[in-house]
Design a protein around this motif. Structure first.
Motif, PDB file in Angstrom:
ATOM      1  N   ASP A  10       0.818  -1.224   0.000  1.00  8.65           N
ATOM      2  CA  ASP A  10       0.000   0.000   0.000  1.00  8.65           C
ATOM      3  C   ASP A  10       0.840   1.257   0.000  1.00  8.65           C
ATOM      4  N   GLU A  11       2.164   1.116   0.140  1.00 12.37           N
ATOM      5  CA  GLU A  11       3.037   2.285   0.078  1.00 12.37           C
ATOM      6  C   GLU A  11       3.363   2.609  -1.383  1.00 12.37           C
ATOM      7  N   ASN A  13       5.392   4.657  -2.882  1.00 14.66           N
ATOM      8  CA  ASN A  13       6.801   4.787  -3.268  1.00 14.66           C
ATOM      9  C   ASN A  13       7.490   3.427  -3.324  1.00 14.66           C
ATOM     10  N   ILE A  14       7.137   2.566  -2.450  1.00 17.66           N
ATOM     11  CA  ILE A  14       7.693   1.214  -2.505  1.00 17.66           C
ATOM     12  C   ILE A  14       7.293   0.550  -3.814  1.00 17.66           C
ATOM     13  N   ILE A  16       6.568   1.969  -6.554  1.00 17.31           N
ATOM     14  CA  ILE A  16       7.330   2.578  -7.670  1.00 17.31           C
ATOM     15  C   ILE A  16       8.704   1.940  -7.773  1.00 17.31           C
TER      16      ILE A  16
ATOM     17  N   THR B 697       9.519   1.872   6.785  1.00 18.67           N
ATOM     18  CA  THR B 697       8.905   2.040   5.460  1.00 18.67           C
ATOM     19  C   THR B 697       9.588   3.143   4.644  1.00 18.67           C
ATOM     20  N   SER B 701      12.111   2.913   1.210  1.00 18.87           N
ATOM     21  CA  SER B 701      12.048   3.695  -0.035  1.00 18.87           C
ATOM     22  C   SER B 701      13.374   4.380  -0.287  1.00 18.87           C
ATOM     23  N   ALA B 704      15.983   1.922  -1.343  1.00 18.21           N
ATOM     24  CA  ALA B 704      15.721   1.368  -2.674  1.00 18.21           C
ATOM     25  C   ALA B 704      16.107   2.371  -3.750  1.00 18.21           C
ATOM     26  N   PHE B 705      15.564   3.598  -3.591  1.00 16.87           N
ATOM     27  CA  PHE B 705      15.844   4.568  -4.665  1.00 16.87           C
ATOM     28  C   PHE B 705      17.292   4.992  -4.681  1.00 16.87           C
ATOM     29  N   ARG B 722      12.244  12.234 -10.754  1.00 13.12           N
ATOM     30  CA  ARG B 722      11.122  11.683  -9.981  1.00 13.12           C
ATOM     31  C   ARG B 722      11.636  10.927  -8.762  1.00 13.12           C
ATOM     32  N   PHE B 723      12.597  10.086  -9.051  1.00 13.06           N
ATOM     33  CA  PHE B 723      13.125   9.280  -7.953  1.00 13.06           C
ATOM     34  C   PHE B 723      13.771  10.145  -6.891  1.00 13.06           C
ATOM     35  N   ILE B 726      11.254  11.610  -4.783  1.00 18.21           N
ATOM     36  CA  ILE B 726      10.757  10.656  -3.791  1.00 18.21           C
ATOM     37  C   ILE B 726      11.730  10.537  -2.634  1.00 18.21           C
ATOM     38  N   GLU B 730      10.625  11.268   1.075  1.00 18.89           N
ATOM     39  CA  GLU B 730      10.669  10.178   2.053  1.00 18.89           C
ATOM     40  C   GLU B 730      11.590  10.538   3.219  1.00 18.89           C
ATOM     41  N   ARG B 733       9.723  12.767   5.246  1.00 17.06           N
ATOM     42  CA  ARG B 733       8.739  11.962   5.986  1.00 17.06           C
ATOM     43  C   ARG B 733       9.381  11.264   7.182  1.00 17.06           C
ATOM     44  N   LYS B 868      -3.813   5.924   0.622  1.00 22.54           N
ATOM     45  CA  LYS B 868      -3.095   5.961   1.890  1.00 22.54           C
ATOM     46  C   LYS B 868      -2.665   7.385   2.148  1.00 22.54           C
TER      47      LYS B 868
END
Lengths: 124, 937, 66
Positions: A10-11, A13-14, A16, B697, B701, B704-705, B722-723, B726, B730, B733, B868
């Motif tokens: 549900d995230e 960005n994950i 993506i 979480t 992200s 990963a990115f 874009r990345f 993010i 993040e 966040r 979400k």
């Protein structure tokens, strides 16, 4: 034949990041954003791999996994569990329920891709 | 004209009259028409207290020591006031225990000890002998003096052979008289009605005689025209005794009190007094009249003592006539022969009355408490066939003779050295030794046999040493060196100045030492052990006499007793007739036809005991009955022990119950606390896992990115941008989350810093609106602010930055949930019932009813159409903490599809001197229910 | 309280009062006070108190009988 991977998380960005990674490897990717959607998608598409998050609204990952394994039509679908809940107990639970692999978040992209590839080739 | 034969004749006639009276009274009693039941007779019988000592000796004492003689009568007057409780109690006990003498009274109380009874008897006999000798002296002297009428001549101090001594003859005569009076039959519980009648009569006689002399002296001699009137005051100058009488003083207040006390004790404890007051009492109500009538008698008989003394001193040149004889010699000197004869009879009356009663009482004690126990021990409780009844009577008669002869002996040995009164006081001091034991018997449950023995022995020995032996020394029968400088020359052991207590009157001195050692020994030895079964039972019977109708504390018997045996035993002492009658009556009272059918149980045995004790005293009766019945008493203390154990067990179990209840309560408390802790633990775990999840979480992200961008340099620019975007968001966040978690942790643990000051809400709203303006615009929503409905300055006491934090949180939530493009966010400020309310409303999807409270929980986020939401889930919980910290509340309104309204309220600060923000606020008084820094649950 | 107990109490009071009247230093005061009719005050006092005590006791006892 292109392998199809279902990403369940549900995230956004994950999703993506996973999408990008898998597409880069040449797999076909579909997405489900919650448990119910995931179950429906699995039954409908019978993907070659499911990357499954645990913490989701409506139906959590474990329930999806149990349902899948209980459904003979889709029981054989490999599932890679991906979750921020990384405790050993969770891991055991996941594996016990029938997950083929279990990766905690944050994950290593290399590892994820390697595992996915392994699972996908296994079913080839 | 008064000759020897005349005197003797009159005396015999008088005594004959007494005897006849006694006989008549006895006959009447046998017929059931008792004459002595009248309370006045009872009170008069008590006046046997006044003996020749009163009759002759008072006057003598008055001349010697002035008012000192009154103490002998004031003491009993005061004692009489206590009789309503004291004497009544003693009488009640004595009746229920069938007590026949003071020895019996004491022995019965302290374990029914025969030894104790014997000791009391010995003390009584030894103590009273001087008193008896006093009477003998009085009679002998008065006879001798009267014989010389009209010449007033003191009897010379001769040393005649005893068979020529008047006193000896008198002693023998009195012995005979007493034997006839008191030893006609056994069973001393039958009162000597005749004796009491005679005594009452003689009390009247002696009073009348004395009043006669007194009146004559006062009005004839000393009155106007009297022979002595003129001489009066002139002689006073050269006569110190007279001067003392005319200007009286109480020279020694200590003695004044001590001897009154002594007399007060003696009026109860003298054997004859105990006999007439207690043993002879037929009705406890008689005591009431005696309480005042007896003192009245004493008052009357002392009324004229001083006038007689004065007259005597005036009439007779100093030293020629013994003042003890004034009562007789005055009428002699002034030619009143008949008055003199009356006086003689009065004196004789007084003396014989005392001797009769005293000797009977003493002989009873000697036979029951001294001789019989010794005999029993010798025969080992078996009669050798002889009629024990007759034996006892014989013993008593012997005792009477012996006592009188001993009295005579004392008179010969020591009677010369003392005035009459002094001799009497020696006896008083002896019987005073009974006082501690008697008082303790009535009011104290402690006290043991050994204690009483110790006390009495100690007191008696001290009395012997400080009073009796000195009386011999003063008469020359012991070396004078005994008195001074003391035995073996030891100064501290001087009998009349013991341990250096010199300068005291010998009576007071003796009283002090003897009673002190008595009481100390009594208490000390009594403390050596607890009272045993019998002592405790008797203690209860005595002390609680007013509470019980019957004697309490019966030992529980497990024995057997043949009725025939019991009756046989009783018959040996009481005679067949009386025994049969008594048992028959008892059988009837128990509802049984014949004595032979009586059950051989404890009650019967007790009856037999009581019956016998009337004849031979309680202690001996018990021994005799015990010999007949083979009993095993389940001692009272055994019973008490069992009861004690039971009550102890009860006490323990009660304790146990209480403890286990307390334990249960504690356990349930612990369980509850444990549950709470577990709950909290779980919450904490939940929180922790939530936090970890929320942290991981964005981290995932970011990782990963980062890896993607790092591994693949060929990502096209648009994607790269874009990345990176993010990544940035993040990261933001993540840091936002970390900050909020830390914030919340700080607030909850009370480590947050609150700056509290008056804050203007309008200003806060304005600031928050500015901060979130961009966000709201970005969503395409419109922000409306309504703050003008609120009048006055909307001030609250709070932390401005925190309030802004809250409002920003609410606004950004509202912005998040408004529909894109057509969103409307409204801020409304109102004053509401002493509080200021700020509401933030949006027109978004609203919050379902069930979730209105849920949204304030950590990491709970309202579902907003499947998307979400971008939030941490901690904003509202933190806002709640903040608002509640300042005494306010925060809540949500609005169901699904109505749009959400979130409001918070804070207590308004009354418009006052505080200006928002410009001053550093002093610490305000604690807001209601919210002390600063308190940890929030 | 029974009649008997009341009487006992009253008698106790009289007892204590008499104790005070006859044995406290009060008595000695009368040694110096002048007497009546040639009778020294101390005699009057002592016999007076004595008579009074008797009278009061008689009264209490008669009351108790009721």
């Amino acid at each position: 034949m292109t392998k199809r991977v279902l990403i369940v998380d549900d995230e956004p960005n994950i999703v993506i990041s996973l999408e990008f990674l898998l597409k880069r490897e040449g797999f076909a990717v579909s997405v489900a954003r919650d448990g119910e959607e995931a179950l429906a998608a699995i039954r409908a598409q019978v993907p070659d791999l499911v990357i499954l998050d645990v913490m989701m609204p409506k139906l959590d990952g474990f329930s999806v996994l149990s349902a899948v394994r209980a459904d003979p039509a889709v029981a054989a679908v490999p599932v890679l569990m991906l979750t921020a809940k990384g405790r050993e107990a969770e891991q055991k639970k996941g594996l016990g329920l029938g997950a083929n692999a279990y990766l905690p978040k944050p994950f290593s992209t290399h590892e994820l891709v390697a595992k996915a590839k392994a699972l996908l080739s296994g079913s080839a | 004209m008064i000759t020897g034969p005349l005197i003797v004749g009159v005396a015999c006639a008088y005594l004959g009259l007494l005897f006849a009276l006694a006989y008549w009274a006895d006959r009447r009693a046998d017929q059931g028409r008792s004459v002595i039941g009248h309370p006045t007779i009872y009170a008069l019988s008590l006046a046997v207290y006044c003996t020749a000592w009163t009759f002759y000796g008072s006057v003598g004492r008055a001349t010697a020591t002035g008012l000192g003689f009154l103490t002998i009568y004031l003491g009993p007057t005061l004692a009489a006031l206590l009789w309503a409780s004291l004497l009544v109690k003693i009488v009640r006990i004595s009746k229920s225990q069938r007590i026949t003498s003071i020895a019996d009274f004491i022995a019965s109380r302290y374990g029914m000890s025969q030894l104790l009874g014997g000791l009391v008897t010995v003390i009584a006999v030894v103590g009273v002998i001087p008193y008896i000798s006093l009477q003998l002296k009085a009679i002998a002297w008065s006879f001798t003096i009267l014989l010389h009428y009209p010449e007033v001549r003191m009897p010379r101090v001769l040393d005649p052979a005893f068979w020529q001594d008047t006193a000896f003859v008198v002693a023998l005569l009195l012995a005979a008289f007493t034997m006839v009076f008191g030893t006609r039959h056994l069973d001393a519980s039958e009162r000597h009605e005749g004796m009491v009648a005679a005594i009452a009569f003689e009390s009247i006689v002696k009073l009348c005689a004395f009043l006669a002399v007194g009146l004559w002296v006062t009005f004839s001699l000393l009155g106007p025209g009297g022979a002595l009137t003129g001489d009066g005051l002139a002689s006073a100058a050269d006569n110190p005794h007279l001067a003392m009488l005319l200007s009286p003083r109480i020279s020694a207040p200590g003695d004044w009190f001590a001897i009154s006390l002594l007399a007060g004790l003696a009026v109860m404890l003298l054997p004859r007094q105990f006999q007439v007051a207690v043993v002879e009492n037929s009705d406890q109500r008689q005591i009431r009249r005696a309480i005042w009538l007896f003192p009245f008698y004493l008052l009357l008989i002392n009324l004229f003592v001083i006038p007689i003394a004065v007259a005597g001193l005036l009439a007779f040149p100093q030293g020629s006539v013994d003042p003890d004889t004034f009562v007789l010699t005055l009428p002699m000197a002034y030619e009143q022969p008949w008055l003199a004869l009356v006086v003689f009879i009065g004196g004789l009356s007084a003396a014989t009355g005392m001797v009769i009663v005293e000797t009977i009482a003493l002989s009873t004690m000697v036979s029951n408490d001294l001789v019989l126990p010794l005999l029993l021990r010798r025969w080992q409780s078996q009669a050798t066939g002889a009629d024990l009844g007759r034996l006892l009577l014989r013993i008593r008669r012997l005792a009477i003779v012996a006592i009188l002869l001993l009295g005579y002996l004392y008179y010969r040995l020591a009677g010369e050295a003392y005035a009459l009164v002094a001799i009497g006081l020696i006896s008083f001091a002896a019987v005073a030794q009974f006082a501690p034991a008697v008082v303790a018997a009535l009011y104290w449950r402690g006290g043991t046999r050994e204690g009483a023995l110790a006390g009495l022995s100690a007191g008696f020995l001290v009395w012997l040493y400080t009073l009796l032996l000195p009386s011999f020394a003063k008469s020359g029968w012991l070396p004078a060196a005994f008195l001074d400088p003391g035995p073996f020359g030891i100064d501290l052991l001087k009998p009349q100045a013991l341990f250096g207590l010199s300068g005291w009157n010998e009576i007071t001195h003796c009283l002090f030492w003897s009673l002190t050692t008595n009481v100390l020994a009594f208490l000390a030895v009594s403390s050596l052990r607890a009272p045993d079964a019998t002592e405790a039972a008797q203690a209860s019977a005595y002390v609680d006499a007013f509470k019980h109708g019957r004697p309490a504390g019966l030992p529980i018997w497990r024995g057997s007793a043949e009725i025939a045996e019991l009756m046989a035993l009783a018959e040996r002492f009481l005679g067949t007739e009386r025994t049969r009658r008594a048992f028959a009556d008892f059988a009837l009272s128990r509802g049984v036809a014949a004595p032979g059918d009586l059950p051989p149980d404890a009650q019967t045995v007790r009856f037999a005991e009581t019956l016998l004790s009337g004849a031979i005293g309680g202690a001996s009766a018990r021994v005799m009955v015990a010999s007949v019945t083979e009993e095993e008493t389940l001692g009272i203390d055994e019973v008490l022990n069992i009861l004690d154990e039971a009550s102890q067990i009860r006490a323990y179990s009660r304790e146990l119950e209480q403890k286990s209840r307390a334990l249960e309560a504690a356990t349930s408390e612990l369980r509850a606390a444990n549950l709470r802790l577990q709950e909290l633990d779980r919450l904490k775990d939940d929180f922790m896992s939530s936090v970890t999840h929320e942290l991981r979480t964005p981290l995932a992200s970011i990782r990963a990115f980062s890896e993607i961008l790092h591994d693949d340099p060929d990502i096209e620019l648009g994607e790269r941008k874009r990345f990176l975007g993010i990544l940035v968001s993040e990261t933001e966040r993540l840091s936002r989350l970390v900050n909020q978690v830390l914030d919340l942790a700080k607030i909850e643990s009370g480590h947050a810093d609150w700056l509290v000051e008056p804050v203007d809400l309008r200003e806060v709203i304005a600031q928050s609106a500015a901060t979130t303006g961009r966000l709201i615009e970005g969503r395409g929503a419109e922000l409306v602010v309504h703050t003008d409905h609120c009048d006055g300055e909307p001030l609250v006491l709070a932390d401005r930055d925190r309030l802004i934090q809250v409002l920003v949180n609410l606004l950004s939530n509202a912005a998040k949930f408004t529909p894109a493009g057509s969103g409307q966010v409204e801020i409304r400020l109102t004053r509401w019932d002493g509080a200021l309310r700020v509401c933030v409303a949006d027109n978004g999807p609203g919050i379902p009813e069930g979730e209105l409270e849920l949204i304030f929980e950590k990491f709970r986020q309202a579902s907003a159409g499947g998307d979400k939401p971008v939030g941490t889930g901690l904003g509202l919980p933190i806002s709640r903490q903040i608002v509640e910290h300042f005494g306010g509340r925060i809540w949500a309104e609005g169901g699904a599809e109505k749009g959400a309204t979130l409001c918070f309220e804070l207590p308004a600060l009354a418009a006052g001197p505080g200006r928002p923000r410009s001053q550093a606020a002093a610490q305000p008084p604690t807001p209601p229910s919210q002390p600063a820094g308190e940890t929030r649950p | 309280m029974t009649r008997a107990t009341l009487s006992r109490q009253r008698l106790l009071v009289v007892f204590l009062a008499a104790l005070l009247a006859l044995f406290s230093p009060v008595v000695r005061r009368f040694e110096t006070v002048p007497g009546l009719f040639g009778v020294p005050a101390l005699y009057l006092y002592l016999f007076g108190i004595w008579a009074l005590v008797i009278a009061v006791a008689a009264w209490i006892v008669s009351r108790g009988r009721d």
